[in-house]
Write a protein that holds these residues in place. Structure first.
Motif, mmCIF file in Angstrom:
data_model
loop_
_atom_site.group_PDB
_atom_site.id
_atom_site.type_symbol
_atom_site.label_atom_id
_atom_site.label_comp_id
_atom_site.label_asym_id
_atom_site.label_seq_id
_atom_site.Cartn_x
_atom_site.Cartn_y
_atom_site.Cartn_z
ATOM 1 N N VAL A 22 50.074 114.226 72.672
ATOM 2 C CA VAL A 22 48.905 115.557 72.855
ATOM 3 C C VAL A 22 48.953 116.343 73.534
ATOM 4 C CG1 VAL A 22 47.521 113.129 72.257
ATOM 5 C CG2 VAL A 22 48.147 113.693 74.493
ATOM 6 N N ILE A 23 47.964 117.209 73.762
ATOM 7 C CA ILE A 23 48.477 118.682 74.620
ATOM 8 C C ILE A 23 47.528 118.961 74.701
ATOM 9 C CG2 ILE A 23 50.208 119.397 74.100
ATOM 10 C CD1 ILE A 23 49.927 121.212 72.736
ATOM 11 N N LYS A 24 46.934 118.823 76.192
ATOM 12 C CA LYS A 24 45.516 119.900 77.197
ATOM 13 C C LYS A 24 46.201 121.409 77.242
ATOM 14 C CE LYS A 24 42.123 118.616 80.293
ATOM 15 N NZ LYS A 24 41.943 118.199 81.505
ATOM 16 N N TYR A 25 45.252 122.006 76.960
ATOM 17 C CA TYR A 25 45.563 123.542 77.457
ATOM 18 C C TYR A 25 44.376 123.942 78.874
ATOM 19 C CZ TYR A 25 46.706 123.764 72.330
ATOM 20 O OH TYR A 25 47.133 124.274 70.769
ATOM 21 N N ASP A 26 44.150 123.347 79.299
ATOM 22 C CA ASP A 26 43.406 123.803 80.082
ATOM 23 C C ASP A 26 42.735 122.839 81.179
ATOM 24 O OD1 ASP A 26 42.691 125.663 82.534
ATOM 25 O OD2 ASP A 26 41.056 126.440 81.255
ATOM 26 N N PRO A 27 43.906 122.872 82.168
ATOM 27 C CA PRO A 27 45.029 122.626 82.564
ATOM 28 C C PRO A 27 46.359 122.465 81.737
ATOM 29 C CG PRO A 27 44.239 120.727 83.984
ATOM 30 C CD PRO A 27 43.232 120.908 83.203
ATOM 31 N N PRO A 28 46.829 123.374 81.527
ATOM 32 C CA PRO A 28 48.543 122.487 80.776
ATOM 33 C C PRO A 28 48.545 121.356 81.284
ATOM 34 C CG PRO A 28 48.798 124.322 82.158
ATOM 35 C CD PRO A 28 47.556 123.967 82.380
ATOM 36 N N VAL A 29 48.805 120.341 80.338
ATOM 37 C CA VAL A 29 49.697 119.251 80.068
ATOM 38 C C VAL A 29 49.700 118.764 78.782
ATOM 39 C CG1 VAL A 29 48.793 116.659 80.848
ATOM 40 C CG2 VAL A 29 47.350 118.416 82.082
ATOM 41 N N ILE A 30 51.199 118.014 79.089
ATOM 42 C CA ILE A 30 51.162 117.072 78.060
ATOM 43 C C ILE A 30 50.865 115.619 78.047
ATOM 44 C CG2 ILE A 30 53.761 117.009 76.399
ATOM 45 C CD1 ILE A 30 55.028 119.758 76.686
ATOM 46 N N GLY A 31 50.841 115.169 77.087
ATOM 47 C CA GLY A 31 50.696 113.627 76.788
ATOM 48 C C GLY A 31 51.642 112.604 75.699
ATOM 49 N N LEU A 32 52.696 111.839 76.378
ATOM 50 C CA LEU A 32 53.275 111.091 75.717
ATOM 51 C C LEU A 32 52.442 109.699 75.663
ATOM 52 C CD1 LEU A 32 56.511 110.216 74.153
ATOM 53 C CD2 LEU A 32 56.640 109.521 76.253
ATOM 54 N N LEU A 33 52.088 109.328 74.170
ATOM 55 C CA LEU A 33 51.396 108.180 74.106
ATOM 56 C C LEU A 33 52.628 107.371 73.453
ATOM 57 C CD1 LEU A 33 49.544 109.730 71.487
ATOM 58 C CD2 LEU A 33 48.605 108.734 73.597
ATOM 59 N N TYR A 34 52.598 105.718 74.260
ATOM 60 C CA TYR A 34 53.667 104.910 74.627
ATOM 61 C C TYR A 34 52.808 104.191 74.306
ATOM 62 C CZ TYR A 34 53.481 104.663 78.561
ATOM 63 O OH TYR A 34 53.299 104.523 80.456
ATOM 64 N N LYS A 35 53.785 102.762 74.073
ATOM 65 C CA LYS A 35 53.792 101.262 74.033
ATOM 66 C C LYS A 35 55.246 100.866 74.907
ATOM 67 C CE LYS A 35 52.934 99.579 70.471
ATOM 68 N NZ LYS A 35 52.555 98.485 69.048
ATOM 69 N N ARG A 36 55.317 99.998 75.169
ATOM 70 C CA ARG A 36 56.324 99.305 76.079
ATOM 71 C C ARG A 36 57.165 98.484 75.513
ATOM 72 N NH1 ARG A 36 58.081 101.988 80.726
ATOM 73 N NH2 ARG A 36 56.705 102.246 82.240
ATOM 74 N N SER A 37 56.103 97.671 74.351
ATOM 75 C CA SER A 37 56.685 96.999 73.610
ATOM 76 C C SER A 37 56.325 96.713 71.637
ATOM 77 C CB SER A 37 57.111 95.433 73.982
ATOM 78 O OG SER A 37 55.388 94.670 74.168
ATOM 79 N N VAL A 38 57.372 96.402 71.104
ATOM 80 C CA VAL A 38 55.914 96.549 69.750
ATOM 81 C C VAL A 38 54.883 95.361 69.471
ATOM 82 C CG1 VAL A 38 56.190 95.705 67.663
ATOM 83 C CG2 VAL A 38 57.930 97.044 68.715
ATOM 84 N N GLN A 39 55.200 94.306 70.486
ATOM 85 C CA GLN A 39 53.851 93.423 70.301
ATOM 86 C C GLN A 39 52.571 93.849 71.066
ATOM 87 O OE1 GLN A 39 56.968 92.797 71.915
ATOM 88 N NE2 GLN A 39 57.980 91.631 70.066
ATOM 89 N N GLU A 40 53.040 94.678 71.961
ATOM 90 C CA GLU A 40 52.100 95.010 73.338
ATOM 91 C C GLU A 40 50.701 95.788 72.339
ATOM 92 O OE1 GLU A 40 51.571 97.768 77.230
ATOM 93 O OE2 GLU A 40 52.678 98.324 75.968
ATOM 94 N N THR A 41 49.370 95.628 72.453
ATOM 95 C CA THR A 41 48.531 96.393 71.324
ATOM 96 C C THR A 41 47.918 97.565 72.168
ATOM 97 O OG1 THR A 41 46.624 95.035 72.279
ATOM 98 C CG2 THR A 41 47.825 94.356 70.324
#
Length: 121
Positions: A22-41
């Motif tokens: 995901v990105i936010k334009y102001d202020p400029p931020v790149i967000g990485l969506l992630y999970k630690r494991s497949v089982q994690e919801t």
């Protein structure tokens, strides 16, 4: 190295499962969506702030620097640098458009003040 050892090595190295950006334009931020494991919801977000870095206007250099500064999450074996490069390009384009709009607004203000000066002459 056989295939099984290679897979084990990759699993040990991969400490998260990337889901997207995901990105936010102001202020400029790149967000990485992630999970630690497949089982994690629950999804998590790792935010990368580009406040001063975005002013370099060199998307390749910015991308290289991001991968150097955030190796835990921006690992080229897991995240494609081209994907991050595309996000950086979008943020740079947005900043440039906003700066042009600010310049145009400033020019409009100068014109308005000139008209007001003429009214009082």
């Amino acid at each position: 190295m056989n295939k099984i050892n290679l897979q084990k090595k990759q699993k040990q190295k991969q400490k998260f499962i990337p889901l997207g950006f995901v990105i936010k334009y102001d202020p400029p931020v790149i967000g990485l969506l992630y999970k630690r494991s497949v089982q994690e919801t629950k999804k998590k977000v790792y935010n990368i702030h580009l406040q001063n870095l975005i002013r370099l206007d060199d998307e390749v250099e910015i991308t290289k620097q991001l991968f150097e500064e955030h190796p835990e999450f921006l690992d080229p074996d897991i995240i494609e640098p081209e994907q991050v490069l595309g996000l950086v390009q979008r943020l740079i384009e947005y900043r440039q458009i906003m700066e042009q709009d600010d310049d145009n607004e400033y020019q409009d203000e100068e014109t308005d003040s000139h008209i007001i000066d003429e009214m009082f002459d």
